[in-house]
Design a protein around this motif. Structure first.
Motif, PDB file in Angstrom:
ATOM      1  N   THR A  27       0.784  -1.235   0.000  1.00  0.00           N
ATOM      2  CA  THR A  27       0.000   0.000   0.000  1.00  0.00           C
ATOM      3  C   THR A  27       0.815   1.285   0.000  1.00  0.00           C
ATOM      4  OG1 THR A  27      -0.234  -0.017   2.396  1.00  0.00           O
ATOM      5  CG2 THR A  27      -1.988  -1.062   1.114  1.00  0.00           C
ATOM      6  N   GLY A  29       2.598   2.559  -2.199  1.00  0.00           N
ATOM      7  CA  GLY A  29       2.392   3.219  -3.481  1.00  0.00           C
ATOM      8  C   GLY A  29       1.045   3.905  -3.633  1.00  0.00           C
ATOM      9  N   TRP A  34       1.227  10.817  -6.841  1.00  0.00           N
ATOM     10  CA  TRP A  34       2.253  10.500  -7.829  1.00  0.00           C
ATOM     11  C   TRP A  34       2.574   9.019  -7.839  1.00  0.00           C
ATOM     12  CZ3 TRP A  34       2.447  14.093  -3.922  1.00  0.00           C
ATOM     13  CH2 TRP A  34       2.079  15.381  -4.320  1.00  0.00           C
ATOM     14  N   THR A  35       2.713   8.431  -6.657  1.00  0.00           N
ATOM     15  CA  THR A  35       3.007   6.993  -6.623  1.00  0.00           C
ATOM     16  C   THR A  35       1.776   6.185  -7.004  1.00  0.00           C
ATOM     17  OG1 THR A  35       2.587   6.994  -4.220  1.00  0.00           O
ATOM     18  CG2 THR A  35       4.894   7.189  -4.954  1.00  0.00           C
ATOM     19  N   TYR A  36       0.588   6.681  -6.660  1.00  0.00           N
ATOM     20  CA  TYR A  36      -0.625   5.956  -7.045  1.00  0.00           C
ATOM     21  C   TYR A  36      -0.762   5.912  -8.570  1.00  0.00           C
ATOM     22  CZ  TYR A  36      -5.361   4.389  -7.746  1.00  0.00           C
ATOM     23  OH  TYR A  36      -6.450   3.686  -8.183  1.00  0.00           O
ATOM     24  N   LEU A  38       1.592   5.703 -10.691  1.00  0.00           N
ATOM     25  CA  LEU A  38       2.512   4.646 -11.143  1.00  0.00           C
ATOM     26  C   LEU A  38       1.943   3.253 -10.849  1.00  0.00           C
ATOM     27  CD1 LEU A  38       5.903   6.184  -9.932  1.00  0.00           C
ATOM     28  CD2 LEU A  38       5.048   6.074 -12.293  1.00  0.00           C
ATOM     29  N   VAL A  39       1.415   3.064  -9.631  1.00  0.00           N
ATOM     30  CA  VAL A  39       0.830   1.773  -9.256  1.00  0.00           C
ATOM     31  C   VAL A  39      -0.378   1.471 -10.135  1.00  0.00           C
ATOM     32  CG1 VAL A  39      -0.411   0.551  -7.416  1.00  0.00           C
ATOM     33  CG2 VAL A  39       1.667   1.812  -6.878  1.00  0.00           C
ATOM     34  N   ASN A  67      -5.390   7.427  -1.970  1.00  0.00           N
ATOM     35  CA  ASN A  67      -4.417   8.079  -1.101  1.00  0.00           C
ATOM     36  C   ASN A  67      -4.828   8.021   0.364  1.00  0.00           C
ATOM     37  OD1 ASN A  67      -3.782  10.790  -3.463  1.00  0.00           O
ATOM     38  ND2 ASN A  67      -2.963   8.720  -3.433  1.00  0.00           N
ATOM     39  N   GLY A  70      -4.291   4.407   1.412  1.00  0.00           N
ATOM     40  CA  GLY A  70      -2.856   4.130   1.480  1.00  0.00           C
ATOM     41  C   GLY A  70      -2.197   4.779   2.681  1.00  0.00           C
TER      42      GLY A  70
END
Length: 152
Positions: A27, A29, A34-36, A38-39, A67, A70
């Motif tokens: 989680t 990511g 920004w990381t979500y 990518l995931v 988010n 996460g």
């Protein structure tokens, strides 16, 4: 108030900590936009490549909920890694039961089958953390609450 007997075995606390590491890895990511992104892209690509279906197009509301989830799960995971307690395992088992229930609901309503592996892990860790409580309560075992290092 009658409290249920708490599993105190060191092995149980290892399960609590292992479930926390899984949560952190899976989680982290989801915790930022920004990381979500990518995931989301990776899961969609994986789902398409394996014939499981892609995720719906990314939108701000979906990103917000990802988010929020996460962020909360990362903090909860860090707590269980830093100082796992039997009560953490009980509460995490309950949370995983809820997560697995909603994942099953989503799967039954046609979401991408990429969700299946996550559902299986949620159900497995939920069972691994709840069954010892059920067993201790059923047998009337005088188990005690262990400290962070599994002492007592």
């Amino acid at each position: 108030m009658n409290r249920p007997a708490a599993p105190s075995r060191v092995a149980y606390l290892r399960v609590v900590r292992a479930s926390a590491w899984y949560d952190l890895v899976v989680t982290a990511g989801f915790a930022t936009p920004w990381t979500y992104a990518l995931v989301h892209g990776a899961l969609s690509s994986l789902g398409e490549a394996w014939g499981l279906g892609a995720l719906p197009a990314l939108d701000p509301m979906q990103t917000l909920y990802a988010n929020l989830m996460g962020s909360v799960v990362v903090v909860w995971a860090l707590l269980r890694i830093a100082g796992p307690l039997p009560l953490h395992g009980l509460l995490d088992g309950v949370a995983r039961t809820l997560f697995a229930t909603w994942q099953a609901y989503a799967l039954a309503h046609g979401v991408t089958r990429v969700l299946w592996p996550f559902f299986v892990v949620e159900a497995a860790f939920g069972a691994a953390q709840l069954l010892p409580w059920w067993g201790a309560r059923r047998t009337g075992s005088p188990l005690t609450t262990a400290g962070p290092a599994g002492t007592r």
